[in-house]
Design a protein around this motif. Structure first.
Motif, PDB file in Angstrom:
ATOM      1  N   UNK A   3      23.536 -88.020  18.557  1.00 32.78           N
ATOM      2  CA  UNK A   3      22.739 -87.458  17.458  1.00 32.78           C
ATOM      3  C   UNK A   3      21.886 -86.289  17.946  1.00 32.78           C
ATOM      4  N   UNK A   4      21.873 -86.071  19.250  1.00 33.02           N
ATOM      5  CA  UNK A   4      21.038 -85.007  19.822  1.00 33.02           C
ATOM      6  C   UNK A   4      21.892 -83.846  20.297  1.00 33.02           C
ATOM      7  N   UNK A   5      21.362 -82.604  20.180  1.00 35.47           N
ATOM      8  CA  UNK A   5      22.031 -81.482  20.828  1.00 35.47           C
ATOM      9  C   UNK A   5      21.905 -81.645  22.343  1.00 35.47           C
ATOM     10  N   UNK A   6      22.718 -80.921  23.104  1.00 36.93           N
ATOM     11  CA  UNK A   6      22.661 -81.047  24.573  1.00 36.93           C
ATOM     12  C   UNK A   6      21.250 -80.813  25.100  1.00 36.93           C
ATOM     13  N   UNK A   7      20.510 -79.936  24.429  1.00 37.36           N
ATOM     14  CA  UNK A   7      19.152 -79.629  24.891  1.00 37.36           C
ATOM     15  C   UNK A   7      18.246 -80.860  24.862  1.00 37.36           C
ATOM     16  N   UNK A   8      18.611 -81.881  24.097  1.00 39.93           N
ATOM     17  CA  UNK A   8      17.800 -83.093  24.033  1.00 39.93           C
ATOM     18  C   UNK A   8      18.231 -84.167  25.016  1.00 39.93           C
ATOM     19  N   UNK A   9      19.310 -83.921  25.775  1.00 35.72           N
ATOM     20  CA  UNK A   9      19.842 -84.971  26.650  1.00 35.72           C
ATOM     21  C   UNK A   9      18.959 -85.215  27.866  1.00 35.72           C
ATOM     22  N   UNK A  10      18.221 -84.203  28.290  1.00 34.90           N
ATOM     23  CA  UNK A  10      17.331 -84.370  29.434  1.00 34.90           C
ATOM     24  C   UNK A  10      16.336 -85.494  29.183  1.00 34.90           C
ATOM     25  N   UNK A  11      15.820 -85.548  27.963  1.00 32.42           N
ATOM     26  CA  UNK A  11      14.877 -86.592  27.604  1.00 32.42           C
ATOM     27  C   UNK A  11      15.503 -87.972  27.610  1.00 32.42           C
ATOM     28  N   UNK A  12      16.781 -88.045  27.266  1.00 32.91           N
ATOM     29  CA  UNK A  12      17.487 -89.330  27.245  1.00 32.91           C
ATOM     30  C   UNK A  12      17.707 -89.846  28.663  1.00 32.91           C
ATOM     31  N   UNK A  13      18.073 -88.908  29.558  1.00 26.57           N
ATOM     32  CA  UNK A  13      18.390 -89.310  30.928  1.00 26.57           C
ATOM     33  C   UNK A  13      17.170 -89.240  31.840  1.00 26.57           C
ATOM     34  N   UNK A  14      16.046 -88.858  31.269  1.00 26.13           N
ATOM     35  CA  UNK A  14      14.797 -88.904  32.013  1.00 26.13           C
ATOM     36  C   UNK A  14      14.691 -87.865  33.116  1.00 26.13           C
ATOM     37  N   UNK A  15      15.667 -86.991  33.201  1.00 25.10           N
ATOM     38  CA  UNK A  15      15.715 -86.060  34.322  1.00 25.10           C
ATOM     39  C   UNK A  15      16.574 -84.876  33.901  1.00 25.10           C
ATOM     40  N   UNK A  16      15.951 -83.689  33.838  1.00 21.44           N
ATOM     41  CA  UNK A  16      16.693 -82.508  33.370  1.00 21.44           C
ATOM     42  C   UNK A  16      17.843 -82.164  34.322  1.00 21.44           C
ATOM     43  N   UNK A  17      17.629 -82.390  35.625  1.00 22.37           N
ATOM     44  CA  UNK A  17      18.660 -82.006  36.592  1.00 22.37           C
ATOM     45  C   UNK A  17      19.897 -82.896  36.474  1.00 22.37           C
ATOM     46  N   UNK A  18      19.661 -84.194  36.331  1.00 20.27           N
ATOM     47  CA  UNK A  18      20.801 -85.117  36.171  1.00 20.27           C
ATOM     48  C   UNK A  18      21.537 -84.799  34.875  1.00 20.27           C
ATOM     49  N   UNK A  19      20.776 -84.571  33.811  1.00 18.40           N
ATOM     50  CA  UNK A  19      21.397 -84.269  32.514  1.00 18.40           C
ATOM     51  C   UNK A  19      22.209 -82.977  32.602  1.00 18.40           C
ATOM     52  N   UNK A  20      21.641 -81.962  33.249  1.00 13.80           N
ATOM     53  CA  UNK A  20      22.342 -80.672  33.343  1.00 13.80           C
ATOM     54  C   UNK A  20      23.632 -80.804  34.142  1.00 13.80           C
ATOM     55  N   UNK A  21      23.581 -81.538  35.250  1.00 17.18           N
ATOM     56  CA  UNK A  21      24.778 -81.725  36.084  1.00 17.18           C
ATOM     57  C   UNK A  21      25.845 -82.493  35.315  1.00 17.18           C
ATOM     58  N   UNK A  22      25.400 -83.439  34.522  1.00 16.61           N
ATOM     59  CA  UNK A  22      26.352 -84.245  33.755  1.00 16.61           C
ATOM     60  C   UNK A  22      26.980 -83.442  32.628  1.00 16.61           C
ATOM     61  N   UNK A  23      26.135 -82.712  31.885  1.00 14.50           N
ATOM     62  CA  UNK A  23      26.659 -81.903  30.778  1.00 14.50           C
ATOM     63  C   UNK A  23      27.636 -80.857  31.311  1.00 14.50           C
ATOM     64  N   UNK A  24      27.319 -80.284  32.466  1.00  8.91           N
ATOM     65  CA  UNK A  24      28.193 -79.295  33.103  1.00  8.91           C
ATOM     66  C   UNK A  24      29.599 -79.859  33.302  1.00  8.91           C
TER      67      UNK A  24
END
Ligand code: ADP
Ligand code: MG
Length: 188
Positions: free
Chosen positions: A139-160
Motif C-alpha cells: 500500500x506504500x510507494x517505495x519511498x515509504x519502505x524505509x519506514x517499514x524496514x526501519x532502515x533506509x539503507x536496507x530498504x534501498x538495497x532491497x528495492x534495488x
C-alpha cells in the motif's frame, strides 16, 4: 490450497474497467515469460484496488505453467524465516525456497518489521535475485519502505534488487470493496 492463496481469484474475474492502466502490463505477464527470466512483479496501490487479487491470479497462472508457487503475507514470511533462523536452518530454508519459481509476498507495509526481521527479509530477496521470481504487494510507494524496514539503507538495497528486473504496476482509485456502498474513499 497448497500454495497458500487466501482466496481463489483469477484474471478472468478481474474487472479491467476499474484498473484500465495496468491491463496491458498484466496481459503480458499472463504469458508466464517473467518466471523464466526470474523477473519480479510489484503491485502498488491503496487498499481494495486489487493487489491481492492480481497477485493471486498471477500465482494461478504460474502454477498452470508448471511453476511451484507459495503465497503468504510479509508478516508470515518473516515468521517463517525467523523460525528457520532460530533453528540455525536459514540457509537451508532459503535454498528450499529457491526451488519455488514464484514466491508471493502480500502486504508489505501494513506492519513495520523489527531490525532482525528486516534483515531476514532482505536475505530472502537477495537469495532469489536473478534466480527466481517474487511478486510483492504494498500500500506504500517505495519511498515509504524505509519506514517499514526501519532502515533506509536496507530498504534501498532491497528495492534495488527487486526492481532491477521487475514490472511495477501501480493500481489507482477507490476501493473495490466499497463500491456501491456510498463511501467514496478511505483515510489515506
Ligand atoms: P487489495 O489487496 O489491493 O487491498 P484486493 O485484491 O483484496 O485488494 O481486492 C478487494 C476485493 O475486491 C477482493 O474481493 C477482490 O477480488 C475485489 N476486487 C478488487 N479489484 C477488483 C477488480 N478490478 N475486479 C474485480 N474484483 C476486484
Ligand atoms: Mg490485499
Amino acid at each position: 490450497k497448497a500454495a497458500g492463496f487466501p482466496a481463489r481469484k483469477t484474471l478472468e474475474d478481474f474487472d479491467w474497467d476499474a484498473q484500465p492502466a495496468v491491463r496491458q502490463q498484466v496481459a503480458a505477464l499472463a504469458s508466464g515469460g517473467f518466471l523464466l527470466e526470474a523477473q519480479n512483479v510489484v503491485l502498488l496501490g491503496p487498499p481494495g484496488t486489487g493487489k491481492t487479487h492480481l497477485a493471486t491470479a498471477l500465482g494461478i497462472v504460474a502454477a498452470r505453467h508448471g511453476h511451484r508457487v507459495l503465497f503468504a503475507t510479509a508478516t508470515d514470511w518473516v515468521t517463517r524465516l525467523t523460525d528457520a533462523h532460530r533453528q540455525g536452518l536459514l540457509p537451508k530454508e532459503l535454498a528450499r525456497l529457491r526451488r519455488y519459481g514464484l514466491i508471493i509476498v502480500d502486504e508489505v507495509g501494513y506492519l513495520p518489521f523489527e531490525q532482525d526481521a528486516a534483515n531476514l527479509f532482505f536475505q530472502l530477496v537477495s537469495s532469489r535475485y536473478e534466480h527466481a521470481s517474487l511478486i510483492l504487494t504494498s500500500n506504500l510507494p517505495f519511498s515509504g519502505w524505509g519506514g517499514v524496514f526501519g532502515d533506509q539503507a536496507v530498504a534501498a538495497a532491497m528495492i534495488d534488487r527487486i526492481v532491477h528486473h521487475a514490472d511495477v504496476l501501480t493500481l489507482k482509485g477507490a476501493s473495490y470493496r466499497l463500491r456501491g456502498r456510498g463511501i467514496d474513499s478511505l483515510p489515506s
